[in-house]
Design an enzyme around this catalytic site. Structure first.
Site, PDB file in Angstrom:
ATOM      1  N   CYS A   2     -26.633  77.405 -74.580  1.00 40.04           N
ATOM      2  CA  CYS A   2     -27.801  76.544 -73.815  1.00 40.04           C
ATOM      3  C   CYS A   2     -27.364  75.821 -72.534  1.00 40.04           C
ATOM      4  O   CYS A   2     -25.996  75.435 -72.482  1.00 40.04           O
ATOM      5  CB  CYS A   2     -28.299  75.781 -74.690  1.00 40.04           C
ATOM      6  SG  CYS A   2     -29.355  76.328 -75.900  1.00 40.04           S
ATOM      7  N   ARG A  16     -33.936  73.073 -69.355  1.00 45.04           N
ATOM      8  CA  ARG A  16     -33.064  73.726 -69.784  1.00 45.04           C
ATOM      9  C   ARG A  16     -33.216  75.192 -70.000  1.00 45.04           C
ATOM     10  O   ARG A  16     -34.300  75.791 -69.864  1.00 45.04           O
ATOM     11  CB  ARG A  16     -32.870  73.285 -71.263  1.00 45.04           C
ATOM     12  CG  ARG A  16     -33.923  73.474 -72.340  1.00 45.04           C
ATOM     13  CD  ARG A  16     -33.814  74.768 -73.208  1.00 45.04           C
ATOM     14  NE  ARG A  16     -32.777  74.627 -74.069  1.00 45.04           N
ATOM     15  CZ  ARG A  16     -32.592  73.684 -75.164  1.00 45.04           C
ATOM     16  NH1 ARG A  16     -33.508  72.932 -75.547  1.00 45.04           N
ATOM     17  NH2 ARG A  16     -31.574  73.523 -76.009  1.00 45.04           N
ATOM     18  N   ASN A  79     -26.820  73.496 -78.927  1.00 41.51           N
ATOM     19  CA  ASN A  79     -26.112  73.664 -79.953  1.00 41.51           C
ATOM     20  C   ASN A  79     -24.748  72.987 -79.802  1.00 41.51           C
ATOM     21  O   ASN A  79     -24.257  72.951 -78.678  1.00 41.51           O
ATOM     22  CB  ASN A  79     -25.803  75.243 -79.987  1.00 41.51           C
ATOM     23  CG  ASN A  79     -25.650  75.652 -81.644  1.00 41.51           C
ATOM     24  OD1 ASN A  79     -26.517  75.241 -82.498  1.00 41.51           O
ATOM     25  ND2 ASN A  79     -25.098  76.411 -81.769  1.00 41.51           N
TER      26      ASN A  79
HETATM   27  C1  LIG Z   1     -30.338  76.903 -81.332  1.00 38.59           C
HETATM   28  C2  LIG Z   1     -31.159  76.090 -80.336  1.00 38.59           C
HETATM   29  C3  LIG Z   1     -29.859  75.739 -79.301  1.00 38.59           C
HETATM   30  C4  LIG Z   1     -29.634  76.855 -78.376  1.00 38.59           C
HETATM   31  C5  LIG Z   1     -28.323  76.683 -78.190  1.00 38.59           C
HETATM   32  O1  LIG Z   1     -27.745  76.008 -77.792  1.00 38.59           O
HETATM   33  N1  LIG Z   1     -27.835  78.093 -78.435  1.00 38.59           N
HETATM   34  C6  LIG Z   1     -26.504  78.618 -78.525  1.00 38.59           C
HETATM   35  C7  LIG Z   1     -26.075  79.026 -79.828  1.00 38.59           C
HETATM   36  S1  LIG Z   1     -24.127  79.000 -79.605  1.00 38.59           S
HETATM   37  O2  LIG Z   1     -23.736  77.656 -79.166  1.00 38.59           O
HETATM   38  O3  LIG Z   1     -23.587  80.131 -79.000  1.00 38.59           O
HETATM   39  O4  LIG Z   1     -23.897  79.309 -80.909  1.00 38.59           O
HETATM   40  C8  LIG Z   1     -31.537  74.839 -81.140  1.00 38.59           C
HETATM   41  C9  LIG Z   1     -32.494  73.891 -79.951  1.00 38.59           C
HETATM   42  C10 LIG Z   1     -33.444  73.085 -80.638  1.00 38.59           C
HETATM   43  C11 LIG Z   1     -33.316  73.835 -82.172  1.00 38.59           C
HETATM   44  C12 LIG Z   1     -34.410  73.533 -83.085  1.00 38.59           C
HETATM   45  C13 LIG Z   1     -35.061  72.159 -83.063  1.00 38.59           C
HETATM   46  O5  LIG Z   1     -33.987  71.140 -83.395  1.00 38.59           O
HETATM   47  C14 LIG Z   1     -36.272  71.934 -83.967  1.00 38.59           C
HETATM   48  C15 LIG Z   1     -35.935  72.318 -85.324  1.00 38.59           C
HETATM   49  C16 LIG Z   1     -34.996  71.408 -86.185  1.00 38.59           C
HETATM   50  C17 LIG Z   1     -34.832  71.970 -87.534  1.00 38.59           C
HETATM   51  O6  LIG Z   1     -34.032  71.079 -88.321  1.00 38.59           O
HETATM   52  C18 LIG Z   1     -34.125  73.342 -87.523  1.00 38.59           C
HETATM   53  C19 LIG Z   1     -34.923  74.294 -86.848  1.00 38.59           C
HETATM   54  C20 LIG Z   1     -35.369  73.947 -85.431  1.00 38.59           C
HETATM   55  C21 LIG Z   1     -36.357  74.957 -84.948  1.00 38.59           C
HETATM   56  C22 LIG Z   1     -34.128  73.885 -84.460  1.00 38.59           C
HETATM   57  C23 LIG Z   1     -33.514  75.423 -84.396  1.00 38.59           C
HETATM   58  C24 LIG Z   1     -32.350  75.542 -83.456  1.00 38.59           C
HETATM   59  O7  LIG Z   1     -31.495  74.651 -83.820  1.00 38.59           O
HETATM   60  C25 LIG Z   1     -32.792  74.893 -81.819  1.00 38.59           C
HETATM   61  C26 LIG Z   1     -33.842  76.137 -81.349  1.00 38.59           C
END
Ligand SMILES: C[C@H](CCC(=O)NCCS(=O)(=O)O)[C@H]1CC[C@H]2[C@@H]3[C@H](O)C[C@@H]4C[C@H](O)CC[C@]4(C)[C@H]3C[C@H](O)[C@]12C
Length: 325
Positions: A2, A16, A79
């Site tokens: 992200c 973002r 993340n």
């Molecule tokens: C994975 C998302 C971030 C996107 C990102 O950085 N991806 C990169 C992946 S990587 O680096 O390449 O491995 C994060 C951003 C916000 C997060 C969400 C939010 O924190 C809201 C909830 C919180 C709960 O504890 C878990 C589900 C959730 C719904 C989360 C799921 C997931 O971790 C999300 C969607």
């Protein structure tokens, strides 16, 4: 992966790219002033600043991915798998679960300076929202309408709140290392570089854009941090809201992940599911999705912010082609 940024163009724009292989059914969610917000260890808030952003809602609780409040503070969770470490609740601390940190800060802080004060005694806890939604390993960018921004990282060493001079955040490694890595790209420039390798040789400038020849273009988080910094730092300010938000999305698109390029499991690819950005002074939330290139807008001030109920808008995912004949 992200990428989150704050872009200055008179007004400030914050938001973002959300890059992932699968969505969660997220929506545009407005939390009005009088919608009570509960926290596991902190007092319930009956009244607070109104929030708009992308979220899922479970048990009537807004689990924000990113958002802004009516005072012009924005916050996004990205993340941070590996370095992220949360702790059990500790006596004498302000214990805030990772899933609560966005609503907690946006409900209470009218500036980055106030967010820093709220975080001074904070402990980000490892409480799960539920068995199905365990704590995610995240770090956060917080920014405000003055242009200030900080990075918040909870690691095994504890909670760090770093001033963010770039106004951008991606993923790993830890933020100080991202800044050190930028030094490796000091020479990247919009201008055509001088021939310093061998001035006596005739090395023709056979292409425009030579100043960014060595600009990283990978999907990885270090490359995106460098690329978005270069793009953002040289982005012009527009003369209108439309021009500014158009420029803003071009900055985020410089680090967009197209489908098929970032394989995270056999035949499964991470891509930019949505890009969003808000005018921090006007409270207007804009977004695009991978499938819908049109800019959509939801203005928080057109809603009843005195309400006690969450207000939701579905994410418009359908491409609308402007047929010209
Ligand atoms: C994975 C998302 C971030 C996107 C990102 O950085 N991806 C990169 C992946 S990587 O680096 O390449 O491995 C994060 C951003 C916000 C997060 C969400 C939010 O924190 C809201 C909830 C919180 C709960 O504890 C878990 C589900 C959730 C719904 C989360 C799921 C997931 O971790 C999300 C969607």
């Amino acid at each position: 992966m992200c990428t989150s940024i704050i872009y200055t163009a008179g007004d400030k724009y914050f938001g973002r790219n959300l890059d992932l292989e699968v969505g969660f059914g997220q929506k545009v969610v407005i939390t009005p002033h009088n919608m009570p917000l509960e926290f596991r260890e902190m007092p319930r808030l009956e009244h607070h600043y109104a929030i708009i952003g992308i979220s899922i809602v479970r048990d009537n609780y807004p689990l924000y991915f990113d958002g802004i409040n009516e005072k012009g503070v924005g916050m996004a969770g990205l993340n941070f798998d590996g370095p992220a470490h949360y702790f059990p609740a500790q006596k004498g601390k302000d214990n805030i679960a990772a899933f609560e940190i966005i609503p907690y800060i946006l409900a209470n802080a009218a500036s980055v300076a106030e967010a820093k004060k709220l975080l001074a005694n904070a402990n980000i806890t490892n409480a799960n929202f539920s068995d199905k939604l365990p704590a995610s390993p995240l770090h956060w960018l917080i920014a405000d309408k003055t242009g200030a921004s900080v990075t918040v990282e909870s690691t095994i060493k504890g909670l760090n709140v770093y001033d963010n001079p770039v106004g951008a955040l991606t993923n790993n490694p830890e933020f100080p290392r991202q800044l050190v890595n930028l030094s490796n790209y000091r020479s990247i420039s919009p201008a055509t570089p001088k021939n310093t390798i061998a001035p006596e040789l005739n090395l023709p400038v056979y292409s425009r854009g030579f100043g960014s020849h060595f600009l990283p273009g990978g999907m990885d988080s270090e490359s995106r941090f460098v690329k978005v910094t270069f793009t953002k730092m040289h982005a012009p300010a527009g003369n209108s809201e439309v021009e500014n938000i158009t420029n803003y999305f071009h900055i985020l698109q410089s680090v967009e992940q197209q489908k098929g390029l970032d394989e995270v499991a056999p035949d499964t690819f991470e891509y930019t599911i949505y890009s969003d950005g808000s005018n921090l002074s006007k409270g207007i939330f804009y977004y695009k999705t991978y499938d819908n290139s049109q800019i959509n807008a939801v203005d928080m001030h057109k809603e009843d912010l005195e309400s006690t109920e969450l207000i939701t808008y579905p994410v418009q995912n359908e491409q609308v082609i402007n047929q010209q004949n």
